[in-house]
Every structure is written in C-alpha cells, then in structure tokens.
Design an enzyme around this catalytic site. Structure first.
Site, PDB file in Angstrom:
ATOM      1  N   LYS A 396      -3.636  -0.896  -9.404  1.00  0.00           N
ATOM      2  CA  LYS A 396      -4.240   0.142 -10.073  1.00  0.00           C
ATOM      3  C   LYS A 396      -5.587   0.344 -10.137  1.00  0.00           C
ATOM      4  O   LYS A 396      -5.652  -1.048 -11.080  1.00  0.00           O
ATOM      5  CB  LYS A 396      -2.913  -0.075 -11.379  1.00  0.00           C
ATOM      6  CG  LYS A 396      -2.976   1.422 -11.832  1.00  0.00           C
ATOM      7  CD  LYS A 396      -1.778   1.845 -13.139  1.00  0.00           C
ATOM      8  CE  LYS A 396      -2.118   0.824 -14.349  1.00  0.00           C
ATOM      9  NZ  LYS A 396      -1.335   1.420 -15.097  1.00  0.00           N
ATOM     10  N   LYS A 472       6.029   1.015 -24.517  1.00  0.00           N
ATOM     11  CA  LYS A 472       4.941   2.195 -24.483  1.00  0.00           C
ATOM     12  C   LYS A 472       6.236   2.839 -25.619  1.00  0.00           C
ATOM     13  O   LYS A 472       5.139   3.551 -26.499  1.00  0.00           O
ATOM     14  CB  LYS A 472       5.242   2.788 -23.012  1.00  0.00           C
ATOM     15  CG  LYS A 472       3.426   2.423 -22.677  1.00  0.00           C
ATOM     16  CD  LYS A 472       3.590   3.301 -21.615  1.00  0.00           C
ATOM     17  CE  LYS A 472       3.720   2.783 -20.054  1.00  0.00           C
ATOM     18  NZ  LYS A 472       3.069   2.139 -19.504  1.00  0.00           N
TER      19      LYS A 472
HETATM   20  P1  NAI Z   1       9.281  -1.503  -7.421  1.00  0.00           P
HETATM   21  O1  NAI Z   1       9.521   0.421  -7.285  1.00  0.00           O
HETATM   22  O2  NAI Z   1       8.908  -2.229  -6.762  1.00  0.00           O
HETATM   23  O3  NAI Z   1      10.968  -1.810  -8.201  1.00  0.00           O
HETATM   24  C1  NAI Z   1      11.885  -1.330  -8.372  1.00  0.00           C
HETATM   25  C2  NAI Z   1      12.916  -1.915  -8.045  1.00  0.00           C
HETATM   26  O4  NAI Z   1      14.148  -0.955  -8.169  1.00  0.00           O
HETATM   27  C3  NAI Z   1      12.650  -1.011  -6.045  1.00  0.00           C
HETATM   28  O5  NAI Z   1      13.698  -2.096  -5.289  1.00  0.00           O
HETATM   29  C4  NAI Z   1      14.233  -0.225  -6.040  1.00  0.00           C
HETATM   30  O6  NAI Z   1      14.848  -0.091  -5.225  1.00  0.00           O
HETATM   31  C5  NAI Z   1      15.510  -0.554  -7.298  1.00  0.00           C
HETATM   32  N1  NAI Z   1      16.305   0.439  -7.739  1.00  0.00           N
HETATM   33  C6  NAI Z   1      16.513   2.269  -7.803  1.00  0.00           C
HETATM   34  N2  NAI Z   1      17.341   2.611  -8.860  1.00  0.00           N
HETATM   35  C7  NAI Z   1      17.778   1.802  -8.133  1.00  0.00           C
HETATM   36  C8  NAI Z   1      19.714   1.706  -9.500  1.00  0.00           C
HETATM   37  N3  NAI Z   1      19.656   2.444 -10.349  1.00  0.00           N
HETATM   38  N4  NAI Z   1      19.896  -0.002  -8.547  1.00  0.00           N
HETATM   39  C9  NAI Z   1      18.910  -1.077  -8.833  1.00  0.00           C
HETATM   40  N5  NAI Z   1      17.925  -0.722  -8.202  1.00  0.00           N
HETATM   41  C10 NAI Z   1      17.392   0.093  -8.375  1.00  0.00           C
HETATM   42  O7  NAI Z   1       9.448  -1.069  -9.157  1.00  0.00           O
HETATM   43  P2  NAI Z   1       8.051  -2.031 -10.313  1.00  0.00           P
HETATM   44  O8  NAI Z   1       6.395  -1.656 -10.307  1.00  0.00           O
HETATM   45  O9  NAI Z   1       8.849  -2.950  -9.985  1.00  0.00           O
HETATM   46  O10 NAI Z   1       8.536  -1.189 -11.372  1.00  0.00           O
HETATM   47  C11 NAI Z   1       9.639  -1.447 -11.520  1.00  0.00           C
HETATM   48  C12 NAI Z   1       9.599  -0.235 -12.817  1.00  0.00           C
HETATM   49  O11 NAI Z   1       8.848  -0.634 -14.167  1.00  0.00           O
HETATM   50  C13 NAI Z   1       9.514   1.123 -13.053  1.00  0.00           C
HETATM   51  O12 NAI Z   1      10.386   2.345 -13.583  1.00  0.00           O
HETATM   52  C14 NAI Z   1       7.520   1.014 -13.438  1.00  0.00           C
HETATM   53  O13 NAI Z   1       7.885   2.689 -14.078  1.00  0.00           O
HETATM   54  C15 NAI Z   1       8.192   0.006 -14.820  1.00  0.00           C
HETATM   55  N6  NAI Z   1       7.340  -0.270 -15.558  1.00  0.00           N
HETATM   56  C16 NAI Z   1       6.434  -0.763 -14.265  1.00  0.00           C
HETATM   57  C17 NAI Z   1       5.278  -1.389 -14.665  1.00  0.00           C
HETATM   58  C18 NAI Z   1       3.704  -1.914 -13.883  1.00  0.00           C
HETATM   59  O14 NAI Z   1       3.187  -2.640 -14.130  1.00  0.00           O
HETATM   60  N7  NAI Z   1       4.797  -2.533 -12.630  1.00  0.00           N
HETATM   61  C19 NAI Z   1       4.448  -1.066 -16.549  1.00  0.00           C
HETATM   62  C20 NAI Z   1       5.365   0.074 -17.384  1.00  0.00           C
HETATM   63  C21 NAI Z   1       6.746  -0.393 -16.719  1.00  0.00           C
HETATM   64  C1  DG6 Z   2       1.151   4.431 -13.448  1.00  0.00           C
HETATM   65  O1  DG6 Z   2       1.051   4.473 -14.444  1.00  0.00           O
HETATM   66  C2  DG6 Z   2       2.285   3.580 -13.106  1.00  0.00           C
HETATM   67  C3  DG6 Z   2       2.953   2.849 -14.211  1.00  0.00           C
HETATM   68  O2  DG6 Z   2       4.771   2.724 -13.997  1.00  0.00           O
HETATM   69  C4  DG6 Z   2       2.359   2.358 -15.199  1.00  0.00           C
HETATM   70  O3  DG6 Z   2       1.563   1.494 -14.610  1.00  0.00           O
HETATM   71  C5  DG6 Z   2       2.881   1.304 -15.884  1.00  0.00           C
HETATM   72  O4  DG6 Z   2       3.664   2.286 -16.968  1.00  0.00           O
HETATM   73  C6  DG6 Z   2       1.990   1.180 -16.794  1.00  0.00           C
HETATM   74  O5  DG6 Z   2       1.068   1.606 -17.611  1.00  0.00           O
HETATM   75  P1  DG6 Z   2       0.250   1.303 -18.570  1.00  0.00           P
HETATM   76  O6  DG6 Z   2      -0.343   2.409 -19.682  1.00  0.00           O
HETATM   77  O7  DG6 Z   2       0.764   0.195 -19.940  1.00  0.00           O
HETATM   78  O8  DG6 Z   2      -1.333   0.965 -18.171  1.00  0.00           O
END
Ligand code: NAI
Ligand code: DG6
Length: 516
Positions: A396, A472
């Site tokens: 990112k 957050k």
């Molecule tokens: P990702 O998209 O790689 O993983 C999400 C997974 O959830 C996918 O494998 C998808 O198939 C699965 N999924 C969707 N709906 C589902 C359901 N109903 N039941 C079971 N599985 C389901 O996303 P990532 O990067 O792993 O992030 C996950 C969550 O965490 C997102 O909501 C994101 O906004 C949040 N998040 C991520 C941050 C980061 O820095 N990576 C920071 C803050 C929040």
């Molecule tokens: C881009 O904003 C994707 C989001 O899922 C963020 O990466 C994630 O919420 C982390 O946000 P922050 O503001 O804590 O860096």
C-alpha cells in the site's frame, strides 16, 4: 510443526499485601482514583474520588483456538504462514512481546511476563472462507510473503487443508468478489446457517481439545447494515430476524451471534457495523465478549498520534487529507462504493475526540434553547480516499497532508508518504487481539466497599474496549466516550495489566529525579 522450545517462566512476582498468589489465581487489590468535576460560579470544582476493586486472574492460559472468518485471504494466510514459519518461537513484533514502562526508574519488563498469556505458537489455527482454495495455494495467491519464505512454508500450509465452507450473502460485499465464492454452506436459511456455524465452532473446540476459541472476522469489508427497528435493534428482534432470514442480517453479524451463543469471544477486524444494537444486547445477556472494529494498522495509527500531538501543541489542523492506493483483494473489494463507505467511516472518526478535547482551539458547538448542542462544532476538514491499483499488490502507498494553523496565523504543512505491505501490519494485530482477548476472558473483578461483605467476582463488561489500541473505530460500552488517542489507549491497557497484579498506573513523574 511446533517443536516445544524452552519458555521463560512467569517472571514477575509482586511482593505486597495488595497481591496474593494461589496455584489457580493472582488476586490483587486496586484503588481506582478519579475526580468529579463541576462548574460552579465560573470555577471548576474538583472532588477527588476513589473506588477500591479486587482483580482475580486465572493463572493458566486457556488452550486457545483462533478461528478466522476469511482465513484464505491475505491476513488469514499471512498469519498462518508466519506462525508455521516460526517453529523456534522467535520473538514476534507484537504488542504482547514488547515491554511495559519502568516498574521503578530503570527496569522495563516484557508485557507477556506481567500476566500469563497464550504464546502465539500455541494458538490452534482454523476458520472459514467462501473461497475453497487450500491454504498453501491461498498464501501463494495473496503474494504477501517473500517467495523464499513461501517456498519453505508451503508443505506446512498444505497440512492446514481447505478453509471451512462459509456463508455468502452477495449484497454485503462487492460484486467483484463473486468469482471467489466457491466454498459455501448451501441454502438461504439464516437460522440453519447460524446452527451450522455454531456446530463448526463446537467441533473445532472438541477436535482440538480447546478450552477457548477466539472467533475473528478478517473477511472482506461488508457494507453497513441498516438499523431497522424490530429487526436488529434488540437481542430478541435480531434472533427473530435470523429465524425469518431477514435480508438485513449480514454474514458478520451471524458469525458474531454464533460466537456469542457458544460463549466464545468474537472480534471484528473490519469496519462494518457488525455490532448492531441487538448484538451488543445479546452479548450482555450471555456475558460473552466482543471487540472491534477494524484493525488500526498504518495510516490511521499514525494519524491518532500526530493529530493528538498537533492539537496538544496548540497547532490547529485545518485540514487532513489522506489518500492511499493498493492492489490486493481488500483494495478490490473497497473499490465498490458501499464497502468503501464502511472503511471511510472508520478511517474518519479517529480525530474527533482530540478536537472535542480542545475547545480552546476549535469552537465548541452552539447550545440550542433546550441546552442541546447544535451540530458538532468546529472541526478540521478531513477526507479519506482509497484507490485500487492492482499492479502494487499488497504494497500500500499512503499519502497524508496535515495543513495547520500555527503561531500568529502562520501555516504549517506536513506531508507523509508511506509504502508498506498492508497485511504485514495487520497480521500482528490479529495475534495481539486474540492473545489479549483470551487473557481478558480470565480476568474477573469485584468492588470493595468499606467493611461491607465483598461481592462475588464478575467477568468484565462484554465490550472489550481495552482492545482499542489495535482498532480504528473502537467499540465501547454504550453511553461511554470513545478514546482514539493511541497513547491513552496504550496507557489504559498497560495500567490495566499492572492493576491485575496490584501495581499503580503508569507514571512518568519520576519524582526522585526532580528533587534533592
Ligand atoms: P482479503 O480480501 O485478502 O481476504 C478476505 C477473505 O475473506 C477472502 O479470502 C474472501 O474470500 C473471504 N470472505 C469474504 N466474505 C466471506 C464470508 N462471508 N465468509 C468467509 N470468508 C469470506 O483481505 P485482507 O487483506 O485479508 O483483509 C481482511 C479484512 O481486514 C478486510 O475487511 C480489510 O478491510 C480488513 N483490514 C485489513 C487491513 C490490512 O492492513 N490488511 C487493516 C485493517 C483492516
Ligand atoms: C486501504 O485503505 C485498505 C484498508 O483496508 C487499509 O489498508 C486498512 O484499513 C488499514 O488502514 P490504516 O489506516 O490503519 O492504515
């Protein structure tokens, strides 16, 4: 996969009449000091208050499972891979493996030695995903870890197999996720889905001989649920809405209800309003723990520090403009308007309390005829932009501009550019949250009032606002204030851990260094 390494023994023993140890518990008395403030004849009148408590912490950590919803995603697979890749149990960069400020002037101690905590390597991992790709392949799809680390950990990841099938209500996540949804619990009956998820949690617990399962939402960001009177506003209405498969019950809410009914804690790592009022009431009714919302990994974490620093220094942010682009599946999902909206809300709330805390710098809202404030009062302009750029993958890029008024009407502009693997910031937070949540399920308290017979020990209030440091948009007890300041959140957590062993809150007074 997990060769046992020698662990440090429980390192802190407090020798004080405030603290006692049995084989089962650490019991500590603590005086919660505060103040009641009233304004009278133009004066602040302050009355110091004190309430005495006893905390009782079960000494043996529960054998704990971590069931992640979205285990096949970037965070889920990165978490599994980092645990499996760490057989010799090296220190991971977590809050719980950091140190706590001096107990006396010089010595800091590891946080994980203050109270017994689950070691990350001892978490039994599992979970659900709507994508049925086995976890070794899902890790490769995520493209977060270095190729060489992936290569080494692939055989171990393969042993974890496929995620459990999950529930998919297409209206809640972006339409661009549909191609992923090939691992589904059949049917549209939400009551049957609830029973299915509950049975999954019970089976996982039984199969692995666990005492505790932390259920963790790290699946796609959902759109907000509408709060509909008669549907999700009370515990009973919500349970009835699930029975009638009401369209406004989201998958994340259904998972939260399943965990609550199983008496297992649920943490929401995404921004949507999983915790509709009916969920909070249900958690209260079952004394089951919940925490959320949305992992605070990078841009927002820095904002919660910088905004507080600026406002406290009398530097008045006039505008905060936050832009970021990323190319992972989270970014793809957030490129849809309704899912972006959920994220925009959680990323935007973080400066509100700092502005409210300094109404000398920002004008307070006008007070209406009935004594009710009109509007929010003066506030900096604050915008949040997220764009999906597939080429950069999980890396990112975030740009923030803080434009502020300084002395004599001058202007200051601070620009920040950060580039970082998103999931490598998020994964440690999931571990911290799981470990702290398990700990908080073992802490009980009672009030001590004078000579009166002590009350029974009771569990903490179900909304675990002590987890705010990693989140957050912290969920707090209804009717209480949200604290966004990262420093205050950390101080609360450290002070609580110390209170549980009978030590006073953090103090940087260092009086002995100021006097002869
Ligand atoms: P990702 O998209 O790689 O993983 C999400 C997974 O959830 C996918 O494998 C998808 O198939 C699965 N999924 C969707 N709906 C589902 C359901 N109903 N039941 C079971 N599985 C389901 O996303 P990532 O990067 O792993 O992030 C996950 C969550 O965490 C997102 O909501 C994101 O906004 C949040 N998040 C991520 C941050 C980061 O820095 N990576 C920071 C803050 C929040
Ligand atoms: C881009 O904003 C994707 C989001 O899922 C963020 O990466 C994630 O919420 C982390 O946000 P922050 O503001 O804590 O860096």
């Amino acid at each position: 996969i997990h060769p046992t390494a020698v662990r440090r023994p429980h390192a802190i023993v407090v020798q004080s009449e405030n603290t006692s140890y049995s084989d089962e518990h650490i019991t500590a008395s603590f005086h919660n000091r505060g103040a009641e403030v009233t304004i009278s004849n133009g004066q602040y009148v302050v009355n110091p208050t004190v309430q005495s408590f006893e905390f009782q912490t079960k000494r043996t950590p529960s054998k704990t499972g971590l069931m992640m919803i979205g285990v096949g995603g970037n965070n889920g697979t990165t978490l599994c891979a980092t645990i499996l890749a760490n057989p010799s149990q090296h220190q991971l960069p977590l809050f719980v493996s950091g140190t706590i400020p001096p107990l006396e002037r010089t010595s800091t101690v590891p946080i994980s030695d203050v109270l017994p905590m689950v070691h990350p390597n001892d978490l039994v991992l599992g979970g659900w995903d709507i994508s049925g790709l086995p976890l070794d392949k899902a890790m490769e799809r995520a493209q977060v870890l270095d190729y060489d680390l992936q290569r080494q950990v692939v055989p171990h990841m393969a042993l974890l197999g496929k995620p459990l099938p999950s529930i998919y209500y297409p209206d809640f996540i972006a339409a661009n996720q549909e191609a992923r949804a090939d691992n589904l619990i059949p049917g549209n009956d939400k009551q049957a889905h609830l029973e299915h998820i509950r049975a999954d949690i019970r089976k996982f617990k039984e199969d692995n001989g666990l005492d505790r399962v932390v259920v963790f939402w790290t699946a796609n960001t959902e759109r907000y649920s509408d709060i509909v009177p008669g549907v999700n506003d009370t515990a009973d209405n919500l349970l009835a809405a699930i029975k009638s498969s009401h369209s406004e019950v989201s998958p994340s809410t259904l998972f939260a209800v399943a965990a609550i009914l199983e008496g297992e804690p649920f943490v929401n790592g995404a921004p949507q309003n999983t915790f509709v009022p009916g969920v909070i009431s249900l958690a209260e009714r079952h004394q089951s723990f919940i925490g959320g919302d949305d992992l605070k990994s990078g841009q927002t974490k820095l904002k919660s520090v910088l905004a507080e620093f600026l406002v406290n220094a009398g530097i008045k942010p006039l505008s905060i403009a936050s832009y970021n682009h990323l190319g992972n599946n989270d970014g793809h999902n957030l490129s849809a308007e309704r899912q972006f909206k959920s994220k925009e809300i959680s990323k935007s709330s973080v400066v509100d309390d700092m502005v409210d805390a300094n109404r000398l710098l920002y004008k307070a809202p006008e007070i209406g005829p009935k004594g009710v404030p009109i509007g929010k009062g003066e506030h900096p302009d604050h915008i949040v932009v997220i764009k999906y750029v597939p080429a950069v993958g999980d890396s990112k890029r975030a740009i923030d501009e803080y434009y502020s008024e300084i002395f004599c009407g001058g202007r200051s502009t601070i620009n920040i550019f950060n580039e970082c693997e998103d999931s490598l910031l998020a994964t440690p937070l999931i571990l911290d949250l799981a470990i702290l949540t398990e700990l908080l399920t073992r802490v009980k308290y009672r009030k001590i009032s004078g000579e009166a017979k002590a009350e029974e020990f009771a569990p903490l209030y179900p909304v675990l606002s002590l987890l705010s440091y990693m989140l957050k948009a912290p969920l707090v007890k209804p009717g209480t204030d949200v604290v966004n300041s990262l420093n205050r959140q950390r101080n609360a957590l450290e002070s609580f851990l110390k209170a549980c062993i009978g030590l006073e809150s953090n103090s940087d007074l260092l009086l002995e260094t100021r006097i002869w």
